[in-house]
Design a protein around this motif. Structure first.
Motif, PDB file in Angstrom:
ATOM      1  N   THR A 200       0.915 -21.789   3.579  1.00  0.00           N
ATOM      2  CA  THR A 200       1.690 -19.877   3.318  1.00  0.00           C
ATOM      3  C   THR A 200       0.756 -19.697   2.271  1.00  0.00           C
ATOM      4  O   THR A 200       0.454 -20.241   1.055  1.00  0.00           O
ATOM      5  CB  THR A 200       3.258 -21.010   2.395  1.00  0.00           C
ATOM      6  N   ALA A 201       0.570 -18.099   3.051  1.00  0.00           N
ATOM      7  CA  ALA A 201       0.498 -16.897   1.537  1.00  0.00           C
ATOM      8  C   ALA A 201       1.358 -16.210   1.653  1.00  0.00           C
ATOM      9  O   ALA A 201       2.076 -15.097   2.375  1.00  0.00           O
ATOM     10  CB  ALA A 201      -0.720 -16.155   2.195  1.00  0.00           C
ATOM     11  N   HIS A 202       1.559 -15.634   0.002  1.00  0.00           N
ATOM     12  CA  HIS A 202       1.913 -13.830  -0.480  1.00  0.00           C
ATOM     13  C   HIS A 202       1.041 -13.361  -1.044  1.00  0.00           C
ATOM     14  O   HIS A 202       0.471 -13.819  -1.432  1.00  0.00           O
ATOM     15  CB  HIS A 202       3.170 -14.861  -1.005  1.00  0.00           C
ATOM     16  N   VAL A 203       1.153 -12.457  -0.256  1.00  0.00           N
ATOM     17  CA  VAL A 203       0.038 -11.408  -0.682  1.00  0.00           C
ATOM     18  C   VAL A 203       1.615  -9.830  -0.897  1.00  0.00           C
ATOM     19  O   VAL A 203       2.680  -9.188   0.029  1.00  0.00           O
ATOM     20  CB  VAL A 203      -0.319 -11.067   0.638  1.00  0.00           C
TER      21      VAL A 203
ATOM     22  N   VAL B 131      -6.462 -13.675   6.581  1.00  0.00           N
ATOM     23  CA  VAL B 131      -7.997 -13.345   6.627  1.00  0.00           C
ATOM     24  C   VAL B 131      -8.587 -12.118   7.972  1.00  0.00           C
ATOM     25  O   VAL B 131      -9.098 -11.323   8.237  1.00  0.00           O
ATOM     26  CB  VAL B 131      -8.699 -14.801   7.118  1.00  0.00           C
ATOM     27  N   ASP B 132      -7.297 -12.581   9.112  1.00  0.00           N
ATOM     28  CA  ASP B 132      -7.644 -11.767  10.009  1.00  0.00           C
ATOM     29  C   ASP B 132      -7.800 -10.164   9.939  1.00  0.00           C
ATOM     30  O   ASP B 132      -8.610  -9.867  10.201  1.00  0.00           O
ATOM     31  CB  ASP B 132      -6.471 -11.522  10.987  1.00  0.00           C
ATOM     32  N   LYS B 133      -6.809 -10.320   9.247  1.00  0.00           N
ATOM     33  CA  LYS B 133      -6.099  -8.218   8.838  1.00  0.00           C
ATOM     34  C   LYS B 133      -7.290  -7.757   7.890  1.00  0.00           C
ATOM     35  O   LYS B 133      -7.704  -7.114   8.464  1.00  0.00           O
ATOM     36  CB  LYS B 133      -4.602  -8.207   7.812  1.00  0.00           C
ATOM     37  N   ILE B 134      -7.524  -8.487   6.917  1.00  0.00           N
ATOM     38  CA  ILE B 134      -8.790  -8.166   6.134  1.00  0.00           C
ATOM     39  C   ILE B 134     -10.222  -8.410   7.249  1.00  0.00           C
ATOM     40  O   ILE B 134     -10.887  -6.865   7.008  1.00  0.00           O
ATOM     41  CB  ILE B 134      -9.303  -8.892   4.759  1.00  0.00           C
TER      42      ILE B 134
ATOM     43  N   TRP C 152       0.099  -5.451   2.621  1.00  0.00           N
ATOM     44  CA  TRP C 152       0.209  -6.219   4.009  1.00  0.00           C
ATOM     45  C   TRP C 152       0.531  -4.928   5.037  1.00  0.00           C
ATOM     46  O   TRP C 152      -0.329  -5.036   6.225  1.00  0.00           O
ATOM     47  CB  TRP C 152       1.299  -7.269   4.326  1.00  0.00           C
ATOM     48  N   PHE C 153       1.486  -4.004   4.980  1.00  0.00           N
ATOM     49  CA  PHE C 153       1.893  -3.168   5.815  1.00  0.00           C
ATOM     50  C   PHE C 153       1.143  -2.307   5.650  1.00  0.00           C
ATOM     51  O   PHE C 153       0.792  -1.312   7.050  1.00  0.00           O
ATOM     52  CB  PHE C 153       3.547  -2.615   5.078  1.00  0.00           C
ATOM     53  N   ARG C 154       0.032  -2.230   4.953  1.00  0.00           N
ATOM     54  CA  ARG C 154      -0.833  -0.497   4.669  1.00  0.00           C
ATOM     55  C   ARG C 154      -2.142  -1.342   6.032  1.00  0.00           C
ATOM     56  O   ARG C 154      -2.997   0.030   6.101  1.00  0.00           O
ATOM     57  CB  ARG C 154      -1.564  -0.662   3.361  1.00  0.00           C
ATOM     58  N   TRP C 155      -1.721  -2.249   5.365  1.00  0.00           N
ATOM     59  CA  TRP C 155      -3.100  -2.825   6.379  1.00  0.00           C
ATOM     60  C   TRP C 155      -2.811  -2.872   8.436  1.00  0.00           C
ATOM     61  O   TRP C 155      -3.145  -3.336   8.902  1.00  0.00           O
ATOM     62  CB  TRP C 155      -3.246  -4.259   6.459  1.00  0.00           C
TER      63      TRP C 155
END
Length: 155
Positions: free
Chosen positions: A105-108, A143-146, A113-116
Motif C-alpha cells: 500500500t502506498a499513500h501519495v 511507480v507506473d505513473k511516474i 496523484w490526480f495531477r499525474w
C-alpha cells in the motif's frame, strides 16, 4: 528494569530496525527492476535531515514502513516533514504476507496523484496532521505513473 527486560527491549528494537531495513532494500530492488537504477536507501543526513528512507531521484521522497500496526497519520506527517516543500511525498507500507512490493500500500498526496492523471475513482483519505488529502494506491501504480510522466517528458 532488569537486565533481562533491557535485553529483550534491545533485541526487539534491533529486530524492528532489521525488518525496516529489509523493506527498504526490497523497495530499492523493486525500483531497480523497473529502471530506477539510482534508487538507494538513505543512510546519511542531508543538511541536517534524512529526506525519506529511499531516494530514487531529486523531487521524490519515499518513507517505507514494515510494522504490524498502522500509524498512517504519523507516517504521512513524518514523510512530509522529511521532504522538501516541492517534493512528491509517499509512504509505502509492506502488506503482511505479500512479497510483491508492487502490491504494498502506498499513500501519495492526492494533489500529485490526480495531477499525474491518476484514476479519479481512487480511494482517498484526509489527514488531519498534514492537512492534505492522500490517495491510497498499490505502490506499482505510483511507480507506473511516474514512469509514464518521465517517458512523456523525455519524448
Amino acid at each position: 528494569m532488569t537486565d533481562d527486560v533491557a535485553r529483550t527491549l534491545s533485541s526487539r528494537g534491533r529486530s524492528n530496525r532489521n525488518k525496516g531495513a529489509q523493506a527498504e532494500r526490497d523497495v530499492c530492488r523493486y525500483l531497480w527492476d523497473r529502471g530506477w537504477l539510482d534508487a538507494r536507501r538513505m543512510l546519511e543526513r542531508v543538511h541536517g535531515k534524512q529526506p525519506g528512507d529511499v531516494w530514487c531521484f531529486d523531487g521524490v521522497s519515499i518513507e517505507v514502513k514494515n510494522v504490524k500496526n498502522s500509524s498512517w497519520p504519523s507516517w504521512r506527517s513524518q514523510a512530509r516533514m522529511a521532504a522538501d516543500p516541492n517534493d512528491v511525498v509517499m509512504v509505502v507500507r509492506k502488506k503482511a504476507g505479500t512479497t510483491d512490493v508492487g502490491r504494498w500500500t502506498a499513500h501519495v498526496t492526492a494533489t500529485d496523484w490526480f495531477r499525474w492523471g491518476g484514476n479519479p475513482q481512487t480511494k482517498t483519505t484526509w489527514c488531519e496532521r498534514t492537512a492534505e488529502l492522500w490517495a491510497v494506491v498499490p505502490f506499482a501504480h505510483v511507480v507506473d505513473k511516474i514512469n509514464e510522466l518521465h517517458e512523456r517528458h523525455n519524448r
